[in-house]
Design a protein around this motif. Structure first.
Motif, PDB file in Angstrom:
ATOM      1  N   ARG A  89       0.840  -1.202   0.000  1.00 36.47           N
ATOM      2  CA  ARG A  89       0.000   0.000   0.000  1.00 36.47           C
ATOM      3  C   ARG A  89       0.867   1.242   0.000  1.00 36.47           C
ATOM      4  O   ARG A  89       1.824   1.364   0.760  1.00 36.47           O
ATOM      5  CB  ARG A  89      -0.913   0.030   1.232  1.00 36.47           C
ATOM      6  N   LEU A  94      -3.667   3.357  -1.060  1.00 26.57           N
ATOM      7  CA  LEU A  94      -4.045   2.646  -2.290  1.00 26.57           C
ATOM      8  C   LEU A  94      -2.925   1.704  -2.713  1.00 26.57           C
ATOM      9  O   LEU A  94      -1.776   1.858  -2.292  1.00 26.57           O
ATOM     10  CB  LEU A  94      -4.332   3.658  -3.402  1.00 26.57           C
ATOM     11  N   ARG A 141      -5.286   0.586  -8.282  1.00 30.20           N
ATOM     12  CA  ARG A 141      -5.730   1.952  -8.021  1.00 30.20           C
ATOM     13  C   ARG A 141      -6.976   2.253  -8.869  1.00 30.20           C
ATOM     14  O   ARG A 141      -7.115   1.721  -9.967  1.00 30.20           O
ATOM     15  CB  ARG A 141      -4.618   2.949  -8.365  1.00 30.20           C
TER      16      ARG A 141
END
Length: 170
Positions: A89, A94, A141
């Motif tokens: 992450r 994200l 994403r």
């Protein structure tokens, strides 16, 4: 300064003497977590980008995952089967991606399955085969396409000359 903290834990079990005096069977299980604090963001990195500032990311980059490995071997043959999962992450929470400002850290990939086989044909010659399958990655994403999976096949032939062979070559 950028600081990386890594934590990992694992267990290993091995049983010797399975299917023969020189044979063994085992299992490894590992979990890990890496946290990068104060990651230095460099906007415009790359051949066409312009870097006009460098600053620390507002939050941490976190990579965590696990791996399970089974292995068996004997006097002339070894086999390993491994499965791993990794979740990376970005500092914005994200998935890490080549389009983000932390692309130089790496990228997210799908789960991995690896089979590795090695046979000793002669004392100086071994033959190996490895197949690695990386699964499709759907956790991407927003607005980015799903990353396709792929498979890699490797074949190896290893010759390790014995000392008498080396002397004959001189």
């Amino acid at each position: 300064p950028e600081v990386a903290l890594q934590e990992q834990a694992g267990l290993r079990w091995q049983y010797d003497g399975v299917l023969g005096r020189d044979a063994f069977l085992g299992l490894d299980a590992r979990v890990y977590r890496t946290r990068i604090r104060d990651y230095q963001v460099v906007p415009g990195e790359g051949a066409v980008g312009v870097t006009d500032r460098i600053y620390n990311a507002p939050d941490d980059i976190v990579s965590e995952g696990w791996e399970l490995v089974g292995f068996w071997g004997g006097e002339r043959v070894n086999a390993t089967l491994a499965y791993g999962h990794n979740d990376v992450r970005d500092y914005d929470g994200l998935p890490l991606d080549t389009t983000s400002t932390s692309a130089r850290i790496g990228v997210s990939t799908g789960d991995r399955l690896v089979l590795d086989l090695l046979a000793q044909l002669r004392p100086d010659l071994s033959l190996g085969y490895t197949v690695e399958n990386v699964q499709e990655l759907t956790d991407v994403r927003p607005g980015r396409p799903v990353k396709p999976g792929y498979t890699i096949h490797d074949i190896q032939l290893v010759w390790e000359p014995q000392s008498t062979t080396i002397q004959q070559l001189r």
